[in-house]
Design a protein around this motif. Sequence first.
Motif, PDB file in Angstrom:
ATOM      1  N   ARG A  33       0.831  -1.203   0.000  1.00  0.00           N
ATOM      2  CA  ARG A  33       0.000   0.000   0.000  1.00  0.00           C
ATOM      3  C   ARG A  33       0.866   1.254   0.000  1.00  0.00           C
ATOM      4  O   ARG A  33       0.578   2.210  -0.720  1.00  0.00           O
ATOM      5  CB  ARG A  33      -0.937   0.005   1.206  1.00  0.00           C
ATOM      6  CG  ARG A  33      -1.745   1.292   1.290  1.00  0.00           C
ATOM      7  CD  ARG A  33      -2.790   1.283   2.386  1.00  0.00           C
ATOM      8  NE  ARG A  33      -3.568   2.514   2.307  1.00  0.00           N
ATOM      9  CZ  ARG A  33      -4.864   2.602   2.558  1.00  0.00           C
ATOM     10  NH1 ARG A  33      -5.542   1.531   2.929  1.00  0.00           N
ATOM     11  NH2 ARG A  33      -5.497   3.753   2.442  1.00  0.00           N
ATOM     12  N   TRP A  34       1.937   1.273   0.802  1.00  0.00           N
ATOM     13  CA  TRP A  34       2.797   2.463   0.877  1.00  0.00           C
ATOM     14  C   TRP A  34       3.365   2.791  -0.503  1.00  0.00           C
ATOM     15  O   TRP A  34       3.336   3.944  -0.946  1.00  0.00           O
ATOM     16  CB  TRP A  34       3.927   2.226   1.876  1.00  0.00           C
ATOM     17  CG  TRP A  34       4.671   3.477   2.203  1.00  0.00           C
ATOM     18  CD1 TRP A  34       4.439   4.333   3.238  1.00  0.00           C
ATOM     19  CD2 TRP A  34       5.774   4.040   1.456  1.00  0.00           C
ATOM     20  NE1 TRP A  34       5.318   5.393   3.186  1.00  0.00           N
ATOM     21  CE2 TRP A  34       6.145   5.242   2.112  1.00  0.00           C
ATOM     22  CE3 TRP A  34       6.467   3.653   0.317  1.00  0.00           C
ATOM     23  CZ2 TRP A  34       7.191   6.042   1.649  1.00  0.00           C
ATOM     24  CZ3 TRP A  34       7.502   4.454  -0.154  1.00  0.00           C
ATOM     25  CH2 TRP A  34       7.859   5.632   0.513  1.00  0.00           C
ATOM     26  N   ALA A  47      -3.265  10.533  -2.787  1.00  0.00           N
ATOM     27  CA  ALA A  47      -3.344   9.360  -1.912  1.00  0.00           C
ATOM     28  C   ALA A  47      -3.116   9.840  -0.491  1.00  0.00           C
ATOM     29  O   ALA A  47      -2.095  10.471  -0.198  1.00  0.00           O
ATOM     30  CB  ALA A  47      -2.305   8.309  -2.295  1.00  0.00           C
ATOM     31  N   CYS A  48      -4.059   9.554   0.384  1.00  0.00           N
ATOM     32  CA  CYS A  48      -3.958  10.014   1.768  1.00  0.00           C
ATOM     33  C   CYS A  48      -2.871   9.249   2.511  1.00  0.00           C
ATOM     34  O   CYS A  48      -2.338   8.250   2.023  1.00  0.00           O
ATOM     35  CB  CYS A  48      -5.298   9.843   2.484  1.00  0.00           C
ATOM     36  SG  CYS A  48      -5.679   8.128   2.986  1.00  0.00           S
ATOM     37  N   ASP A  49      -2.549   9.721   3.711  1.00  0.00           N
ATOM     38  CA  ASP A  49      -1.711   8.968   4.638  1.00  0.00           C
ATOM     39  C   ASP A  49      -2.667   8.239   5.574  1.00  0.00           C
ATOM     40  O   ASP A  49      -3.265   8.858   6.455  1.00  0.00           O
ATOM     41  CB  ASP A  49      -0.798   9.908   5.421  1.00  0.00           C
ATOM     42  CG  ASP A  49       0.031   9.173   6.476  1.00  0.00           C
ATOM     43  OD1 ASP A  49      -0.164   7.952   6.644  1.00  0.00           O
ATOM     44  OD2 ASP A  49       0.852   9.827   7.140  1.00  0.00           O
ATOM     45  N   PRO A  50      -2.849   6.923   5.403  1.00  0.00           N
ATOM     46  CA  PRO A  50      -3.872   6.207   6.175  1.00  0.00           C
ATOM     47  C   PRO A  50      -3.557   6.077   7.658  1.00  0.00           C
ATOM     48  O   PRO A  50      -4.408   5.628   8.428  1.00  0.00           O
ATOM     49  CB  PRO A  50      -3.918   4.835   5.495  1.00  0.00           C
ATOM     50  CG  PRO A  50      -2.552   4.659   4.924  1.00  0.00           C
ATOM     51  CD  PRO A  50      -2.120   6.030   4.487  1.00  0.00           C
ATOM     52  N   THR A  51      -2.342   6.464   8.068  1.00  0.00           N
ATOM     53  CA  THR A  51      -1.970   6.388   9.480  1.00  0.00           C
ATOM     54  C   THR A  51      -2.170   7.721  10.193  1.00  0.00           C
ATOM     55  O   THR A  51      -1.895   7.826  11.389  1.00  0.00           O
ATOM     56  CB  THR A  51      -0.496   5.966   9.628  1.00  0.00           C
ATOM     57  OG1 THR A  51       0.355   7.003   9.100  1.00  0.00           O
ATOM     58  CG2 THR A  51      -0.220   4.672   8.872  1.00  0.00           C
ATOM     59  N   LEU A  69      -8.871   0.739  -3.331  1.00  0.00           N
ATOM     60  CA  LEU A  69      -8.387  -0.634  -3.457  1.00  0.00           C
ATOM     61  C   LEU A  69      -8.038  -1.247  -2.106  1.00  0.00           C
ATOM     62  O   LEU A  69      -8.391  -2.398  -1.829  1.00  0.00           O
ATOM     63  CB  LEU A  69      -7.163  -0.675  -4.374  1.00  0.00           C
ATOM     64  CG  LEU A  69      -6.550  -2.058  -4.615  1.00  0.00           C
ATOM     65  CD1 LEU A  69      -7.546  -2.978  -5.322  1.00  0.00           C
ATOM     66  CD2 LEU A  69      -5.264  -1.946  -5.435  1.00  0.00           C
ATOM     67  N   PHE A  70      -7.357  -0.471  -1.252  1.00  0.00           N
ATOM     68  CA  PHE A  70      -6.822  -1.034  -0.009  1.00  0.00           C
ATOM     69  C   PHE A  70      -7.745  -0.843   1.193  1.00  0.00           C
ATOM     70  O   PHE A  70      -7.510  -1.439   2.237  1.00  0.00           O
ATOM     71  CB  PHE A  70      -5.455  -0.419   0.293  1.00  0.00           C
ATOM     72  CG  PHE A  70      -4.352  -0.960  -0.567  1.00  0.00           C
ATOM     73  CD1 PHE A  70      -3.623  -2.070  -0.169  1.00  0.00           C
ATOM     74  CD2 PHE A  70      -4.042  -0.371  -1.783  1.00  0.00           C
ATOM     75  CE1 PHE A  70      -2.597  -2.580  -0.957  1.00  0.00           C
ATOM     76  CE2 PHE A  70      -3.026  -0.871  -2.585  1.00  0.00           C
ATOM     77  CZ  PHE A  70      -2.303  -1.979  -2.177  1.00  0.00           C
ATOM     78  N   ALA A  76     -14.223  -1.505   2.857  1.00  0.00           N
ATOM     79  CA  ALA A  76     -13.313  -2.632   3.049  1.00  0.00           C
ATOM     80  C   ALA A  76     -12.370  -2.806   1.862  1.00  0.00           C
ATOM     81  O   ALA A  76     -12.684  -2.421   0.727  1.00  0.00           O
ATOM     82  CB  ALA A  76     -14.117  -3.913   3.252  1.00  0.00           C
ATOM     83  N   ARG A  77     -11.212  -3.391   2.138  1.00  0.00           N
ATOM     84  CA  ARG A  77     -10.264  -3.723   1.080  1.00  0.00           C
ATOM     85  C   ARG A  77     -10.940  -4.614   0.039  1.00  0.00           C
ATOM     86  O   ARG A  77     -11.732  -5.490   0.371  1.00  0.00           O
ATOM     87  CB  ARG A  77      -9.045  -4.420   1.693  1.00  0.00           C
ATOM     88  CG  ARG A  77      -7.991  -4.774   0.690  1.00  0.00           C
ATOM     89  CD  ARG A  77      -6.653  -5.206   1.301  1.00  0.00           C
ATOM     90  NE  ARG A  77      -6.673  -5.523   2.700  1.00  0.00           N
ATOM     91  CZ  ARG A  77      -6.716  -6.760   3.183  1.00  0.00           C
ATOM     92  NH1 ARG A  77      -6.779  -7.799   2.361  1.00  0.00           N
ATOM     93  NH2 ARG A  77      -6.693  -6.968   4.482  1.00  0.00           N
TER      94      ARG A  77
END
Length: 319
Positions: A33-34, A47-51, A69-70, A76-77
């Motif tokens: 994903r990263w 693309a966001c920073d999901p953390t 996608l993720f 959901a993924r």
Amino acid sequence: MEIRLKTLAPLWTGGVDQTCDRLHETGLIGSLRWWYEALVRGLGGYACDPTSEDRCPDKDGKHCVACELFGCTGWARKFRLAVLDEKENPIQTQIQANQTILLRFIPLRPVAEQEWCLLDMTVRWIAEYGALGGKTVFKPTDEVARQNAIHHQDIGLIEYVRDNHPCTKTLATLTSYITLPKWRSGPHRYKDSQGKIHDYSWASLQNFWCVKGRYLARQNANASTFNRVVGRNESKNQAQRLAVDNHTNRWLAGSQQESKKVFSFKQPARTFGFVNPDLINFDNMKARLRGVWQNLDDQEFLTGEQILKALGASGGGQQ
């Protein structure tokens, strides 16, 4: 979609007490994903920073193309990842070097052809120029007595063998897809609840560079080409201190809370990293590398733009 790989070094996918006790598929998914997010940004998408506090969805309920996608909160993924050996049996133990592995992406909901292409390009990028999984921040050493120490081992190097789902989309088509109005958009920076500014725009293929066939390492207690490049003190007992305390060195060297921006591997030799246009550009980075590799040729220093063209030409998005 299935992608067959050969490991050139062990893969670290997470575990208890900082040990990789077994294969953790979530660790591989997080790494994929990263790099996928960095590819999306490099193609001009968001693309966001999901953390982070700024993760998807936004206040309007929209999510970015990477979260499509993720997955993210409320979405959901779209696939399940099965990691198999060469006989297509599930792998449960830590993946070691010189293993053939099969990444089988099993759709749980419809996956767009563009998403498969982007995912395939992501794996190609990692295999040819980057590293997969965790602990890729370990640094090589030329000190004979320390070469087998865990924190000096190469981790995460893979070789792309083949896939069963060749991409037929052009780079222009992929760019059009990731910039569709239905996806969340915006700057790759935000102010958190404490008022601190976070900027992750550097994590993009456009800011990526790679030199193959060369590595940075510690030579002895008082010399380290790696530290020289990132701006740290070369002396081992002063290695956590910066040689010159400035914004560029702090950014390159990283900290306990933030990753360094240069990565190097010894077997096979490969060094890669990122620049930050606000602090250090490609020419500045090349100058630092030439401080330790005096004969570094311009053609050896590959930029993200060159790599994107190579990925497109090799099947991960036709030109």
